[in-house]
Each structure stands twice: as C-alpha cells, then as structure tokens.
Design a protein around this motif. Structure first.
Motif, PDB file in Angstrom:
ATOM      1  N   ALA A   8     -11.242  18.797  -2.289  1.00 27.58           N
ATOM      2  CA  ALA A   8     -11.338  17.533  -2.923  1.00 27.58           C
ATOM      3  C   ALA A   8     -10.574  16.129  -2.336  1.00 27.58           C
ATOM      4  O   ALA A   8     -10.870  15.195  -2.045  1.00 27.58           O
ATOM      5  N   ILE A   9      -9.284  16.688  -2.006  1.00 27.37           N
ATOM      6  CA  ILE A   9      -8.198  15.763  -1.561  1.00 27.37           C
ATOM      7  C   ILE A   9      -8.809  15.222  -0.354  1.00 27.37           C
ATOM      8  O   ILE A   9      -8.095  14.207  -0.029  1.00 27.37           O
ATOM      9  N   GLU A  10      -9.503  15.756   0.352  1.00 23.20           N
ATOM     10  CA  GLU A  10      -9.738  15.253   1.855  1.00 23.20           C
ATOM     11  C   GLU A  10     -10.807  14.075   1.740  1.00 23.20           C
ATOM     12  O   GLU A  10     -10.990  13.483   2.846  1.00 23.20           O
ATOM     13  N   TYR A  11     -11.003  13.718   0.753  1.00 21.41           N
ATOM     14  CA  TYR A  11     -12.406  12.762   0.741  1.00 21.41           C
ATOM     15  C   TYR A  11     -12.056  11.548  -0.049  1.00 21.41           C
ATOM     16  O   TYR A  11     -11.699  11.530  -1.365  1.00 21.41           O
ATOM     17  N   HIS A  12     -11.499  10.427   0.675  1.00 23.75           N
ATOM     18  CA  HIS A  12     -11.239   9.094   0.094  1.00 23.75           C
ATOM     19  C   HIS A  12     -11.389   8.137   1.247  1.00 23.75           C
ATOM     20  O   HIS A  12     -11.857   8.303   2.084  1.00 23.75           O
ATOM     21  N   GLU A  13     -11.317   6.814   0.629  1.00 29.35           N
ATOM     22  CA  GLU A  13     -11.630   5.721   1.512  1.00 29.35           C
ATOM     23  C   GLU A  13     -10.496   5.052   2.214  1.00 29.35           C
ATOM     24  O   GLU A  13     -10.608   4.027   3.085  1.00 29.35           O
ATOM     25  N   ASP A  14      -9.150   5.576   1.948  1.00 29.10           N
ATOM     26  CA  ASP A  14      -8.146   4.780   2.672  1.00 29.10           C
ATOM     27  C   ASP A  14      -7.986   5.569   4.276  1.00 29.10           C
ATOM     28  O   ASP A  14      -7.251   6.649   4.175  1.00 29.10           O
ATOM     29  N   HIS A  15      -8.502   5.017   5.344  1.00 25.86           N
ATOM     30  CA  HIS A  15      -8.672   5.639   6.536  1.00 25.86           C
ATOM     31  C   HIS A  15      -7.226   5.438   7.251  1.00 25.86           C
ATOM     32  O   HIS A  15      -7.162   6.009   8.452  1.00 25.86           O
ATOM     33  N   SER A  16      -6.438   4.777   6.900  1.00 21.91           N
ATOM     34  CA  SER A  16      -5.278   4.225   7.628  1.00 21.91           C
ATOM     35  C   SER A  16      -4.308   5.452   7.151  1.00 21.91           C
ATOM     36  O   SER A  16      -3.112   5.507   7.994  1.00 21.91           O
ATOM     37  N   VAL A  17      -4.231   6.486   6.258  1.00 20.92           N
ATOM     38  CA  VAL A  17      -3.635   7.563   6.053  1.00 20.92           C
ATOM     39  C   VAL A  17      -4.423   8.728   5.624  1.00 20.92           C
ATOM     40  O   VAL A  17      -5.645   8.532   5.266  1.00 20.92           O
ATOM     41  N   SER A  18      -3.910   9.972   5.817  1.00 19.74           N
ATOM     42  CA  SER A  18      -4.533  11.058   5.201  1.00 19.74           C
ATOM     43  C   SER A  18      -4.462  11.092   3.555  1.00 19.74           C
ATOM     44  O   SER A  18      -4.614   9.947   3.029  1.00 19.74           O
ATOM     45  N   TYR A  19      -4.294  12.285   2.770  1.00 19.95           N
ATOM     46  CA  TYR A  19      -4.579  12.608   1.608  1.00 19.95           C
ATOM     47  C   TYR A  19      -3.294  12.269   0.700  1.00 19.95           C
ATOM     48  O   TYR A  19      -3.212  12.546  -0.393  1.00 19.95           O
ATOM     49  N   ASP A  20      -2.193  11.658   1.393  1.00 22.89           N
ATOM     50  CA  ASP A  20      -0.885  11.605   0.748  1.00 22.89           C
ATOM     51  C   ASP A  20      -0.704  11.140  -0.463  1.00 22.89           C
ATOM     52  O   ASP A  20      -0.512  11.623  -1.441  1.00 22.89           O
ATOM     53  N   TYR A  21      -1.529   9.788  -0.578  1.00 21.70           N
ATOM     54  CA  TYR A  21      -1.452   9.162  -2.020  1.00 21.70           C
ATOM     55  C   TYR A  21      -2.114   9.857  -2.776  1.00 21.70           C
ATOM     56  O   TYR A  21      -1.903   9.737  -4.242  1.00 21.70           O
TER      57      TYR A  21
END
Length: 227
Positions: A160-173
């Motif tokens: 689940a951590i791999e799916y987010h909309e911040d394309h400028s960074v990985s799943y860090d935040y």
C-alpha cells in the motif's frame, strides 16, 4: 462462462489501485487550500477498500460480487456479457462485503471494528453530517494499513505504501506518517527512504512498535535507516 467475464477482477483491481493512490495522499498530506482532504480521504479509503474486496471475491468467480444473478437474465438467450452486467448488475453493498469475503474465500477481514467506524464515517460524510472532533486522516490511515494493506499483500503481492500521488518523491512521507502513528505496514524487500529520518519519526513511538520496525528493517537488510 463467457471468457470476457474473467477480465472483471483485473478491471476492478486497476480501479482500486487508483482509489488507494488518492486515499493514501489525502490521508497523509494536508496543505493550505486542501482542507477538504480531511473528509475526502474517508470516501477514497472506503472506495478503495470496497473495490479491493470485490476484486478478491471476483477472483473466486466474477459473478459472486453481484446481489442477484437471476436478475441478469434478459430472457433473450445468448451468453452473459460485460455490457449486460454493467446495465443490469447490482453488486453487494460495502457493509456486506466482509461477510461475502468470508463466505467465498474463508478469510476474515482484519480489524472489523475499524471497518465499521470508517463505514459509519463515510455514510455521515456522504449525507453531509460530518461528525465533530474526528481525526478522519488517522481513521483513513488505520483503515488502509490494518485492513487494505494486509489484504492486498496476501491476495495480489501489492504494498500500500507504494501508491500515492506525490510523484516528486517515493513513499517517504507516507512511511513517516505511519511511523508517527504507530501503524504497521507491509514492507517491500527493496524498501528505501531518503527524505525522512526514521529514528526521528519514531521518537514518540512505543517500544513494541520500535521493535517491530527494527525487525522489519533487519529482514530487508536496511538497519542503516534507523541510525
């Protein structure tokens, strides 16, 4: 069975991933002008959960997600197709899906109490009666990472951590928010973060949770991230 119906689980899964991508973002980030994300994250998390559950159930048989398969018959003969399903099919309601999941796969939904809390919050928000003093982002994160994450890891090998909309960074935040919340998550074997310091994010965490994080970092050979 019409071979085209076998496409249904993958169709649902693709939509579910899109909903999860939005839910993760809205449950973690909050910028000026995006205050509505505090409520939208509940709707997106529920939508993602509903679709993932239906995708898992549909893998057993595509028609198991429909309430009344007898109502799919248009009395014209021929083989059942996707167009007929779209026009005539009615899928099971969100609240019934845990029972359908158990009946079709033998699996119980993780954290049923959280499922019910999110279901009630979603219903309230949809009817414009937003409950007061509720941390909807925290509730959405709990739903995603105690229910959706273990289910999709087991069923589809997804994290689940791999799916987010911040394309400028990985799943860090996303990971940072989970560490501060004390929420466990499925850790991919190639886990890596560069924008956060995990030790700092864990400063207020309970010791059992810190122990779990350390165990996972050792498993993926990334103990260096805790220094």
């Amino acid at each position: 069975m019409n071979p085209a119906l076998l496409q249904i689980p993958d169709r649902i899964l693709n939509l579910a991933i899109g909903a999860l991508t939005q839910a993760n973002t809205h449950a973690v980030y909050l910028d000026p002008g995006n205050e509505h994300w505090q409520h939208i994250c509940v709707l997106n998390a529920a939508h993602a959960g509903e679709l993932f559950l239906k995708a898992i159930i549909a893998r057993e048989h595509p028609l198991l997600i429909f309430k009344d398969i007898f109502g799919l018959d248009d009395n014209r003969g021929g083989i059942l197709d996707i167009e007929t399903l779209i026009k005539r099919g009615r899928t099971h309601d969100f609240e019934r899906l845990p029972q359908i999941l158990w009946a079709t796969t033998g699996k119980r939904i993780p954290n049923p109490k959280c499922f019910e809390r999110l279901r009630l919050a979603r219903n309230a928000i949809q009817h414009f009666c937003v409950p007061a003093r509720e941390d909807f982002q925290a509730l959405s994160r709990e739903f995603i990472y105690t229910i959706i994450d273990p289910l999709i890891a087991d069923a589809f090998g997804l994290y689940a951590i791999e799916y987010h909309e911040d394309h400028s960074v990985s799943y860090d935040y996303v990971v940072g928010a989970l560490l501060r919340s004390g929420l466990k998550f499925t850790v991919p074997d190639d886990f890596a973060v560069t924008e956060i310091h995990m030790a700092e994010e864990l400063e207020g965490a309970a010791q059992p949770y810190k122990n779990w994080v350390r165990k996972e970092m050792k498993r993926v050979n990334r103990l260096d991230l805790l220094t």
